[in-house]
Write a protein that holds these residues in place. Structure first.
Motif: not given
Length: 215
Positions: A107-115, A131-135
């Motif tokens: 996951x990205x470091x700025x992931x929100x609490x819910x995700x 995270x889709x941004x890391x695929x």
């Protein structure tokens, strides 16, 4: 269901505090402990007994103090314990290297609490989360680009490639560098990936052509 025990690992104390603040209010989530990544995480797992580890790798996961294991090396050491780990990355540049270390979540470091709260129980149950941004960072390049000598390998990887060039097995390399065999395997895989090589011999040949080795 019993609460999910979460161990937070990050060298930055502000990052540890921030993650604890995010996760503490989440239902069914208990912060089992917090620790720095440069500590002996493997030795402390039995103390905290987490269901899942959230590991913040910072802005430069491949960098670390001189003569000390980096976050990526620590992850490689945790791999064979079977401990589920969710790694937090700054961007997709490091996704493939971190994935190779055996994590189950990216996951990205700025992931929100819910995700983040949704990802943790999924990973604890054996699922994979990314995270889709890391695929894109996990997909191999069609033609590995030849990198400059300064950018190709980290200092630790350069030590490993020099010992590979001597024909040394992983156990001997581990003894020489005072690291575990699992960490050596991680570095060898990273070297093969970066150099677009299929074998240790091919990696040595490519490193020589790039000027990384003088044989």
């Amino acid at each position: 269901m019993p609460p999910l025990r979460v161990l937070i690992v990050a060298d930055d104390p502000l990052a540890r505090a921030g993650l604890a603040t995010l996760l503490t209010p989440q239902p069914g989530c208990i912060i089992a402990g917090q620790m720095a990544a440069h500590a002996d995480v493997v030795a402390e797992l039995h103390l905290y007994q987490p269901d899942v580890v959230v590991w913040d790798l910072g802005w430069e996961p491949t960098l670390g103090p001189a003569d000390a294991p980096t976050g990526l090396e620590r992850l490689a050491e945790v791999r064979d314990t079977g401990q589920p780990v969710v790694a937090l990355l700054p961007d997709d540049r490091y996704a493939a290297l971190v994935w190779a270390s055996g994590v189950r979540g990216l996951l990205l470091r700025d992931v929100d609490a819910a995700n983040l709260a949704l990802a943790l129980p999924a990973v604890a149950r054996g699922l994979v989360v990314c995270d889709a941004a890391l695929v894109a960072g996990l997909l191999p390049a069609r033609q590995p680009a030849l990198m400059s000598a300064a950018e190709a390998l980290t200092p630790r990887e350069q030590e490993v490639i020099h010992l590979l060039a001597e024909g040394l097995p992983n156990k001997t390399i581990a003894d020489r560098l005072h690291i575990s065999e699992h960490t050596v395997k991680f570095h060898v895989n990273a070297i093969l990936s970066k150099l677009g090589a299929q074998s240790r011999t091919e990696a040595v040949v490519r490193a020589t052509r790039l000027g990384l080795l003088l044989l």
